[in-house]
Motif scaffolding. Sequence first.
Motif, PDB file in Angstrom:
ATOM      1  N   ILE A   5       0.849  -1.193   0.000  1.00 22.29           N
ATOM      2  CA  ILE A   5       0.000   0.000   0.000  1.00 22.29           C
ATOM      3  C   ILE A   5       0.882   1.240   0.000  1.00 22.29           C
ATOM      4  N   GLY A   6       0.346   2.325  -0.507  1.00 18.57           N
ATOM      5  CA  GLY A   6       1.055   3.588  -0.451  1.00 18.57           C
ATOM      6  C   GLY A   6       0.896   4.217   0.922  1.00 18.57           C
ATOM      7  N   LEU A   7       1.934   4.892   1.373  1.00 16.94           N
ATOM      8  CA  LEU A   7       1.857   5.580   2.657  1.00 16.94           C
ATOM      9  C   LEU A   7       1.247   6.965   2.439  1.00 16.94           C
ATOM     10  N   PRO A   8       0.226   7.307   3.203  1.00 14.11           N
ATOM     11  CA  PRO A   8      -0.453   8.589   3.016  1.00 14.11           C
ATOM     12  C   PRO A   8       0.516   9.777   3.133  1.00 14.11           C
ATOM     13  N   LEU A   9       0.243  10.795   2.351  1.00 13.65           N
ATOM     14  CA  LEU A   9       1.001  12.050   2.363  1.00 13.65           C
ATOM     15  C   LEU A   9       2.460  11.886   1.959  1.00 13.65           C
TER      16      LEU A   9
END
Length: 192
Positions: free
Chosen positions: A50-54
């Motif tokens: 998953i992508g890390l937010p921000l």
Amino acid sequence: MPASRLVARHRHNVVLLARFGAVGLSGVLVNLVTLIVVKRLGPGFDEAVIGLPLSDLNLRWYHVYSTTAFFVANLWNFQLNRSWTFRSAGHARWWKEYWPFLAVGLAGQVIGLTLLTALLHPDSALSLPTSVLDDTSGLRTRLYWGQLVVIAVVTPLSFVINKLWTFAAVRTDHAELVDPINVHLLVEDEEP
């Protein structure tokens, strides 16, 4: 400080460090075997989960694999250190000692994941060379070598913090477990 107490202290610490090291070596094997198993069962280790937010960063499968291996090896190491290295098994409740041990391990795991990311990210200054470690076989797998580097970096810090914090409370209540450098504190407490 008298020389005899200094020698006793260092001898005791060397014995503890040797035991901690032996447990650690067995933990390295447990860690690597777990890592190999979860890597073989899961997707490619460098794929994003998953992508890390921000941020432009991703949680990758090697983070998941490394953390899974950490939890298995942490439990293994704790039990052996508790029963053999620091000999606190009969003197303290399991959970009372495990939580600090886990906290120390998790702090080390955060440092380790940061280092592992630097070792495996192709644009990092610390990136392992893909010319030699091209992931074509077990001995040429960057993840395995990266995990070994992480373990080598985190282990000394873990030993010191666990000795001073996790298993220290038990030693202060049981004279047979106390560090020789602090034996005088027990003697002073027992005098009328």
